[in-house]
Scaffold this motif. Structure first.
Motif, PDB file in Angstrom:
ATOM      1  N   CYS A 235      -4.936 -27.730  -1.664  1.00 36.66           N
ATOM      2  CA  CYS A 235      -5.218 -26.297  -1.629  1.00 36.66           C
ATOM      3  C   CYS A 235      -5.184 -25.761  -0.197  1.00 36.66           C
ATOM      4  N   GLN A 236      -5.653 -26.558   0.753  1.00 41.98           N
ATOM      5  CA  GLN A 236      -5.557 -26.144   2.147  1.00 41.98           C
ATOM      6  C   GLN A 236      -4.102 -25.966   2.567  1.00 41.98           C
ATOM      7  N   THR A 237      -3.271 -26.896   2.143  1.00 37.38           N
ATOM      8  CA  THR A 237      -1.857 -26.796   2.471  1.00 37.38           C
ATOM      9  C   THR A 237      -1.246 -25.542   1.853  1.00 37.38           C
ATOM     10  N   TRP A 238      -1.608 -25.252   0.620  1.00 40.49           N
ATOM     11  CA  TRP A 238      -1.059 -24.086  -0.070  1.00 40.49           C
ATOM     12  C   TRP A 238      -1.524 -22.782   0.566  1.00 40.49           C
ATOM     13  N   ILE A 239      -2.811 -22.664   0.847  1.00 44.25           N
ATOM     14  CA  ILE A 239      -3.347 -21.400   1.361  1.00 44.25           C
ATOM     15  C   ILE A 239      -2.844 -21.114   2.772  1.00 44.25           C
ATOM     16  N   ALA A 240      -2.464 -22.150   3.519  1.00 44.69           N
ATOM     17  CA  ALA A 240      -1.933 -21.935   4.869  1.00 44.69           C
ATOM     18  C   ALA A 240      -0.673 -21.082   4.848  1.00 44.69           C
ATOM     19  N   ASP A 241       0.090 -21.156   3.755  1.00 41.06           N
ATOM     20  CA  ASP A 241       1.317 -20.367   3.634  1.00 41.06           C
ATOM     21  C   ASP A 241       1.172 -19.181   2.691  1.00 41.06           C
ATOM     22  N   ASN A 242       0.013 -19.083   2.035  1.00 37.64           N
ATOM     23  CA  ASN A 242      -0.166 -18.036   1.027  1.00 37.64           C
ATOM     24  C   ASN A 242      -1.471 -17.268   1.211  1.00 37.64           C
ATOM     25  N   PRO A 248      -6.862 -15.124  -3.751  1.00 38.31           N
ATOM     26  CA  PRO A 248      -6.443 -16.473  -3.346  1.00 38.31           C
ATOM     27  C   PRO A 248      -7.381 -17.575  -3.813  1.00 38.31           C
ATOM     28  N   VAL A 249      -8.677 -17.303  -3.899  1.00 42.00           N
ATOM     29  CA  VAL A 249      -9.609 -18.345  -4.330  1.00 42.00           C
ATOM     30  C   VAL A 249      -9.346 -18.719  -5.786  1.00 42.00           C
ATOM     31  N   ALA A 250      -9.093 -17.730  -6.615  1.00 37.29           N
ATOM     32  CA  ALA A 250      -8.793 -18.003  -8.029  1.00 37.29           C
ATOM     33  C   ALA A 250      -7.536 -18.862  -8.153  1.00 37.29           C
ATOM     34  N   HIS A 251      -6.549 -18.574  -7.311  1.00 34.88           N
ATOM     35  CA  HIS A 251      -5.328 -19.378  -7.327  1.00 34.88           C
ATOM     36  C   HIS A 251      -5.613 -20.827  -6.917  1.00 34.88           C
TER      37      HIS A 251
END
Length: 345
Positions: A235-242, A248-251
């Motif tokens: 999730c950290q990797t994903w949120i870094a680009d999104n 975003p938390v729900a995602h």
């Protein structure tokens, strides 16, 4: 060692100390009472402080940058001090200094018990944390050590925003933030032991203006990846680009496959942030970089960072940084002009 008639300020140093902090403090504190009158009247005054560099054994050593240091005294030979400054003691943000300074710790506890004011600059607060003297108090250090303090010294309230933390002053403890915060600590010590007029005069001599906005505008979010917890790390990797994605938390919860409460608990345990706090911090960090680049308007920066409401962006930014987006941009434009006065690429 016999007592000095002047207030005795001891600068505690070690091989991990920066020469700029140690010798900067020494030069400024030694000048008090002497240099200002010399500069304005041509007649040197009397030095008002007894300033000594101390180390655990008093032997010559080399500090950061291979700069030689010849201490005036070993800590074991000092039976008193009016104030002690623990100079910065560089350590990695992942390297807790457990068991590294036993002699210094024992001496600091003794002189504090006997009435000395103890203070620190930057990572020197880690040594104070090891003494236990900061337990139950608020303190500051360089912003990069925030996570270390929260994880390893939970009895200390870490003040990321502070340049000079005086909340424990009543217990004779003062901590200063990043390395250049020694300026603010020096002015504080001069005012305390020599009076405000000498503090003002010394500031004029050395062009010390202080850091009135605190250190929040300089702080950068540290984001170590957490490989031990696979779903959280992903999730950290994903949120870094999104980070600009709506909800975003729900995602992240959906991607993790965890229940919302379980996700929040594991995310906080792994990163030190609640999920929404992590997203806000990441967005603000990205916004700061866009403001520094100065290519789009403040409202556009907010939108690109994930804030549809400009007022909400300004409010969140100021709460986290201590400056409005416009003031932040102006501050770092000044630094850009100093670094690149002719606009060269």
């Amino acid at each position: 060692m016999s007592r000095s008639e002047k207030p005795l300020i001891v600068l505690l140093a070690a091989p991990e100390t920066s020469a700029s902090v140690l010798y900067g403090l020494y030069d400024v504190l030694m000048s008090v009472g002497a240099v200002y009158t010399d500069m304005v009247s041509g007649a040197p005054g009397q030095e008002l402080l007894d300033v000594r560099i101390a180390s655990a054994d008093g032997k010559t050593f080399h500090c950061m940058g291979n700069i030689p240091v010849e201490p005036h005294v070993a800590t074991r030979d000092l039976d008193h001090a009016d104030a002690v400054v623990v100079c910065d003691l560089y350590t990695s943000i992942h390297d807790v200094p457990k068991g590294r300074y036993p002699r210094e710790i024992a001496w600091l506890k003794r002189v504090h018990r006997d009435g000395a004011l103890v203070s620190s600059v930057c990572s020197g607060a880690l040594l104070l944390a090891e003494t236990g003297l900061l337990d139950g108090h608020s303190a500051t250090a360089h912003w990069a050590y925030r996570d270390m303090f929260q994880r390893h010294y939970p009895k200390i309230v870490f003040r990321t925003e502070s340049i000079l933390c005086l909340e424990a002053e009543g217990d004779r403890i003062v901590t200063a933030g990043g390395v250049s915060a020694w300026h603010d600590l020096a002015v504080y010590l001069i005012a305390k032991f020599c009076g405000y007029q000498h503090a003002i005069e010394t500031a004029k001599v050395f062009l010390i203006s202080g850091h009135s906005e605190g250190q929040s505008p300089y702080a950068v979010m540290t984001r170590p990846m957490v490989s031990e917890d696979g779903p959280i790390s992903e999730c950290q990797t994903w949120i870094a680009d999104n980070y600009a994605t709506a909800k975003p938390v729900a995602h992240m919860v959906e991607r993790s496959g965890l229940k919302p409460r379980t996700f929040s608990r594991r995310f906080k345990a792994a990163t030190g942030f609640a999920p929404i706090e992590y997203v806000q911090a990441l967005r603000i960090e990205e916004a700061k970089q866009m403001l520094e680049a100065d290519t789009v308007s403040v409202d556009e920066v907010g939108a690109l960072a994930g804030y549809d409401d400009p007022a909400s962006f300004r409010r969140v930014f100021k709460r986290g940084v201590g400056l409005s987006p416009s003031a932040y941009r102006k501050k770092f434009q000044r630094i850009t002009r100093i670094a690149n006065p002719h606009g060269a690429v």
